[in-house]
Design an enzyme around this catalytic site. Structure first.
Site, PDB file in Angstrom:
ATOM      1  N   ASP A  20       0.870  -1.177   0.000  1.00 42.48           N
ATOM      2  CA  ASP A  20       0.000   0.000   0.000  1.00 42.48           C
ATOM      3  C   ASP A  20       0.904   1.223   0.000  1.00 42.48           C
ATOM      4  O   ASP A  20       1.760   1.373   0.885  1.00 42.48           O
ATOM      5  CB  ASP A  20      -0.871  -0.027   1.260  1.00 42.48           C
ATOM      6  CG  ASP A  20      -1.901   1.088   1.306  1.00 42.48           C
ATOM      7  OD1 ASP A  20      -1.647   2.171   0.734  1.00 42.48           O
ATOM      8  OD2 ASP A  20      -2.954   0.895   1.936  1.00 42.48           O
ATOM      9  N   TYR A  36      -8.792  15.729  -5.730  1.00 43.13           N
ATOM     10  CA  TYR A  36      -7.872  15.263  -6.773  1.00 43.13           C
ATOM     11  C   TYR A  36      -7.008  16.411  -7.292  1.00 43.13           C
ATOM     12  O   TYR A  36      -5.786  16.292  -7.409  1.00 43.13           O
ATOM     13  CB  TYR A  36      -8.688  14.643  -7.910  1.00 43.13           C
ATOM     14  CG  TYR A  36      -7.864  13.934  -8.958  1.00 43.13           C
ATOM     15  CD1 TYR A  36      -7.346  12.665  -8.714  1.00 43.13           C
ATOM     16  CD2 TYR A  36      -7.617  14.522 -10.197  1.00 43.13           C
ATOM     17  CE1 TYR A  36      -6.607  11.998  -9.680  1.00 43.13           C
ATOM     18  CE2 TYR A  36      -6.876  13.858 -11.170  1.00 43.13           C
ATOM     19  CZ  TYR A  36      -6.375  12.601 -10.902  1.00 43.13           C
ATOM     20  OH  TYR A  36      -5.633  11.948 -11.853  1.00 43.13           O
ATOM     21  N   LYS A  69      -2.906  16.863  -7.094  1.00 46.24           N
ATOM     22  CA  LYS A  69      -2.141  16.845  -8.336  1.00 46.24           C
ATOM     23  C   LYS A  69      -1.366  18.149  -8.537  1.00 46.24           C
ATOM     24  O   LYS A  69      -0.267  18.136  -9.127  1.00 46.24           O
ATOM     25  CB  LYS A  69      -3.059  16.562  -9.527  1.00 46.24           C
ATOM     26  CG  LYS A  69      -3.565  15.120  -9.554  1.00 46.24           C
ATOM     27  CD  LYS A  69      -2.414  14.118  -9.590  1.00 46.24           C
ATOM     28  CE  LYS A  69      -2.893  12.692  -9.733  1.00 46.24           C
ATOM     29  NZ  LYS A  69      -1.765  11.722  -9.834  1.00 46.24           N
ATOM     30  N   THR A  95      -9.390   4.345 -18.986  1.00 42.53           N
ATOM     31  CA  THR A  95      -9.105   3.535 -17.808  1.00 42.53           C
ATOM     32  C   THR A  95     -10.401   3.358 -17.022  1.00 42.53           C
ATOM     33  O   THR A  95     -11.394   4.057 -17.289  1.00 42.53           O
ATOM     34  CB  THR A  95      -8.074   4.236 -16.902  1.00 42.53           C
ATOM     35  OG1 THR A  95      -8.658   5.463 -16.404  1.00 42.53           O
ATOM     36  CG2 THR A  95      -6.801   4.564 -17.666  1.00 42.53           C
TER      37      THR A  95
END
Length: 242
Positions: A54, A149, A153, A184
């Site tokens: 992990d 997110y 990023k 994806t």
């Protein structure tokens, strides 16, 4: 034989990249939490080295890097790829747990992997190597409702620039690939959400295009570096977003 360790290698961009490098004759460390997909890749490719860990667990990440280097002799490249996308919502509707989870995987996890790679590359003989961070075009512009997110990023861009600077004395190059809408499972979920809410689904590209970009960056000679590369679906609304 050149070597690369890829995090988040069990699916999506990570898996496509691992399979491309394996087909090109590299020795590839494939790191993810899910053991099953890693065993599946290794059964098909003799040069794959499964590493179950992990990325949020510092000890597990260090053990995985140590194991890979012991098995293959050195680490030439890290593709620092593992990441998650939490549920979209305005910031006041984001559960604090989602924020912590995104920071743990997308930011701390990439820090931990880069830290281990940097240490290995600094101390191996000959010294040096290359770290490639998966930034995403969200490192520059957000999607609506993507504060967890996007913020993480944006942090990766700072990580990339700092490693690039700190790596110079040790022959360690660092670059960032910013990928937009590769096909994806993560992007498939975004498509499904858009369709379910009556919105235009996002334009996408084959994930193989992203993998080819990583291969190009990784294959450069030590004196050359792609600092930032953007690979995206041609018609996605990136230029002029908003």
């Amino acid at each position: 034989m050149k070597t690369i360790l890829i995090t988040g290698a069990s699916s999506g961009i990570g898996r496509a990249t691992a399979e491309l490098f394996l087909s090109e004759g590299w020795r590839v460390g494939i790191l993810a939490r899910s053991e099953g997909p890693l065993k599946e890749i290794a059964a098909q490719h003799g040069n794959a080295v499964p590493l179950v860990a992990d990325v949020t667990d510092a000890q597990a990440v260090q053990a995985a890097f140590d194991s890979f280097v012991q098995q293959v002799g050195r680490l030439d490249v890290l593709f620092n790829n593992a990441g998650i996308f939490t549920a979209q919502a305005p910031i006041d509707e984001i559960p604090v747990e989602d924020w912590h989870r995104a920071v743990a995987v997308n930011f701390t996890g990439m820090f931990l992997a880069a830290r281990c790679a940097f240490a290995a590359m600094r101390r191996q003989d000959p010294q040096g190597g290359r770290i490639i961070n998966n930034g995403s075009i969200s490192a520059y512009v957000p999607r609506p409702g993507s504060v967890t997110y996007t913020a993480t990023k944006h942090g990766i861009t700072g990580l990339t620039r700092t490693i690039s600077l700190d790596g110079r004395p040790f022959n360690i190059a660092c670059g960032q690939i910013d990928i937009g809408n590769a096909e994806t499972p993560m992007v498939a979920d975004l498509k499904a959400r858009a369709i379910a809410t009556g919105q235009q689904p996002p334009e996408t590209m084959d994930v193989a295009n992203a993998a080819q970009g990583v291969l190009h960056m990784a294959s450069l000679p030590p004196e050359a570096n792609v600092q930032f590369m953007t690979v995206m679906a041609t018609k996605m609304p990136y230029i002029g977003r908003g």
